[in-house]
Design a protein around this motif. Structure first.
Motif, mmCIF file in Angstrom:
data_model
loop_
_atom_site.group_PDB
_atom_site.id
_atom_site.type_symbol
_atom_site.label_atom_id
_atom_site.label_comp_id
_atom_site.label_asym_id
_atom_site.label_seq_id
_atom_site.Cartn_x
_atom_site.Cartn_y
_atom_site.Cartn_z
ATOM 1 N N LEU A 1 20.019 46.100 15.293
ATOM 2 C CA LEU A 1 19.133 44.935 15.167
ATOM 3 C C LEU A 1 18.721 44.463 16.552
ATOM 4 N N SER B 1 27.004 43.119 -2.164
ATOM 5 C CA SER B 1 25.720 43.800 -1.968
ATOM 6 C C SER B 1 25.777 44.743 -0.770
ATOM 7 N N ASN C 1 24.329 47.889 14.547
ATOM 8 C CA ASN C 1 23.389 48.576 13.637
ATOM 9 C C ASN C 1 21.944 48.544 14.148
ATOM 10 N N ILE D 1 26.583 45.064 7.675
ATOM 11 C CA ILE D 1 26.885 43.764 8.281
ATOM 12 C C ILE D 1 26.677 42.659 7.249
ATOM 13 N N ASP E 1 22.618 32.404 2.094
ATOM 14 C CA ASP E 1 21.257 31.997 1.734
ATOM 15 C C ASP E 1 20.191 32.722 2.551
ATOM 16 N N HIS E 2 20.615 33.395 3.601
ATOM 17 C CA HIS E 2 19.652 34.162 4.397
ATOM 18 C C HIS E 2 19.390 35.543 3.829
ATOM 19 N N GLN E 3 20.032 35.895 2.742
ATOM 20 C CA GLN E 3 19.737 37.209 2.195
ATOM 21 C C GLN E 3 19.516 37.243 0.688
ATOM 22 N N LEU E 4 20.046 36.250 -0.051
ATOM 23 C CA LEU E 4 19.930 36.317 -1.507
ATOM 24 C C LEU E 4 18.500 35.991 -1.938
ATOM 25 N N PHE F 1 26.233 38.891 6.968
ATOM 26 C CA PHE F 1 25.941 37.763 7.841
ATOM 27 C C PHE F 1 26.577 36.481 7.320
ATOM 28 N N ARG G 1 25.356 42.599 16.429
ATOM 29 C CA ARG G 1 23.980 42.961 16.066
ATOM 30 C C ARG G 1 23.519 44.237 16.772
#
Lengths: 263, 246
Positions: free
Chosen positions: A45, A142, A43, A74, A80-83, A76, A40
């Protein structure tokens, strides 16, 4: 560099690591060893409490996450934390729009990503109805769509069946041979063994070993101490080598023998 | 962001106040709440705020209550400016703003020092239906989990070039969509999984389940109960009959 969480827990303790361009690096270690915290930082974060992160030789301190992410993608652990988009193609193009790509390039990169990750037939579907493996591939699509120079995969094989794992392995190999720098954080030693990366072992926020996978994976005591299991092949070789008539001189010989048998 | 959110969460702190029976803590919070509504002068509300600060210090939660109050300052300023703008005068506007801070302080002192288990006991004691109690307590208990989800989602989207703080008010709200949708989806998935896990462990198999812990007033609780009621009645008397200079 060192990183201390707000609750006072020291997650990274004097880590010093240089990753060259086009390198393939695996990071292993017990839960809470600081693997995800470390990536992390790449980049932006997270920012180090002391020390610095240099990207292409320049201090990343003053550069935004968005700017660093253009270079470093990155993926992760949990898709489900990004879609969130209404369709697979919107999900893929989300970052491209954020980064200001023009329409023609977006179209081109979208088609490449759909093809490369085998998602063409779902391009109009909602990401939420995809299977676990497809979601994982969409997450990667993505990110790879904007063609970052460095690709970080955080626990890519969690919850993936054998076929999906084989696909992920193939993707990692292809990306690496295409010249990308790949960093993989994983507990899956068999997956890493198949890729034979440079292996970094972490324990309690420190890097305790750093070297070629085939060499590091033979350091049984060190790995046990860092709560990392040895790949089955290495364990098998070690038990065979304790017998008087071992067929192999060292683990790499055993590895090439097994690879030959598979072919 | 994390700094702010952590001010709203329960964290176990051992102090004479946190050890009190939860009903007594609720009573003290209600007393502060009622007095905050009744106080109609700057000095009156300031005394209540000072008392809340004293109780928070006694509960070793001053910093955490302070965080919540610091956040409420934004709204308090808004209340002050709005009242001043509609012509209520400086002192009355200040009283309203301070009253808001006192109300936030009194409620946060209760929630910061009361564990979800104690909340559950209070609600059961109030004879609220078990399913309602369970739903409420689970929601409270899951705040840290949902918060963690939100941070991870924000990280994932920031890594895809989303700049949450970029643009005007409208585009900032629009920027939240990629965070809110996965957050809601994850919460719905989690609630389904939780329901299945609860049922698999026998939730609902008996209409009147037994409790591991019960509430019992000890001498210490009774002493605080009497003292707080006495101070409350005295305060009511003062606020009713005495006029503060401003």
């Amino acid at each position: 560099m060192t990183f201390v969480h707000q609750n006072g827990v020291k997650a990274l303790d004097g880590v010093s690591l240089t990753i060259e361009k086009h390198e393939l690096v695996g990071i292993v270690g017990e839960n809470g060893a600081g693997k995800t915290t470390l990536v992390r930082h790449i980049n932006g974060l997270l920012r180090p409490t002391s020390g610095s992160v240099l990207i292409d030789g320049a201090d990343a301190r003053g550069t935004s996450v968005a700017k660093l992410s253009r270079k470093i993608g990155i993926a992760f652990q949990n898709p489900d934390h990004q879609l969130f988009s209404e369709s697979v193609e919107h999900e893929i193009t989300f970052a491209l729009k954020n980064f200001g790509f023009d329409d023609a390039l977006i179209e081109q990169r979208l088609n490449w990503a759909l093809d490369f990750f085998g998602l063409k037939e779902y391009h109009k579907s909602s990401p939420l109805i995809l299977s676990g493996g497809e979601k994982k591939r969409l997450t990667l699509a993505s990110i790879l769509a904007w063609d970052p120079e460095v690709v970080v995969l955080d626990e890519p094989t969690v919850g993936q069946d054998a076929i999906q794992k084989a696909k992920l392995l193939e993707i990692a190999r292809t990306l690496h041979s295409a010249g990308k720098t790949i960093i993989i954080v994983s507990h899956d030693v068999e997956f890493l063994w198949s890729l034979q990366p440079r292996l970094v072992v972490m324990k309690r926020g420190r890097v305790v070993e750093d070297g070629p996978c085939a060499v590091v994976m033979q350091e049984r005591e060190l790995l046990e101490d860092a709560r990392v299991s040895q790949p089955q092949l290495v364990a098998l070789y070690e038990s065979l080598s304790r017998r008087p008539a071992s067929p192999f001189q060292d683990v790499s010989q055993a590895l090439s023998w097994v690879s030959g048998e598979r072919r | 962001m994390y700094w702010l959110a952590s001010g709203l969460l329960y964290r176990r702190v051992v102090s004479p106040f946190t050890k009190l029976d939860p009903r007594i803590k609720l009573l003290i919070a209600i007393e502060f709440f009622v007095l905050s509504l009744l106080a109609s002068s700057v000095i009156g509300v300031a005394i209540i705020i000072a008392s809340i600060v004293a109780v928070a210090a006694f509960a070793r939660s001053l910093r955490r209550v302070g965080r919540t109050v610091a956040f409420s300052l934004i709204f308090a300023t808004f209340i002050f400016v709005l009242n001043l703008w509609i012509g209520l005068g400086l002192l009355r506007s200040l009283t309203f703003a301070l009253r808001f801070i006192a109300i936030i302080g009194s409620t946060s002192i209760f929630f910061i020092t009361t564990s979800p288990d104690e909340l559950e006991q209070i609600m059961k004691w109030m004879r609220i239906p078990r399913d309602v109690v369970f739903a409420f307590v689970t929601a409270v208990r899951f705040i840290p989990v949902v918060m963690l989800d939100a941070f991870q989602i924000m990280d994932a989207q920031k890594s895809r070039g989303l700049e949450l703080e970029k643009g005007g008010l409208l585009s900032r709200v629009r920027n939240l969509i990629p965070v809110l949708i996965p957050l809601v989806v994850n919460s719905v998935i989690r609630s389904g999984e939780l329901a299945e896990a609860m049922e698999s462990r026998g939730y609902g198999s008996t209409p009147k389940p037994t409790s591991l812990y019960g509430m019992r007033l000890r001498w210490y609780d009774k002493a605080v109960l009497v003292l707080s009621l006495a101070v409350f009645v005295l305060a009511l008397y003062i606020y009713h009959f005495y006029t503060f200079p401003f």
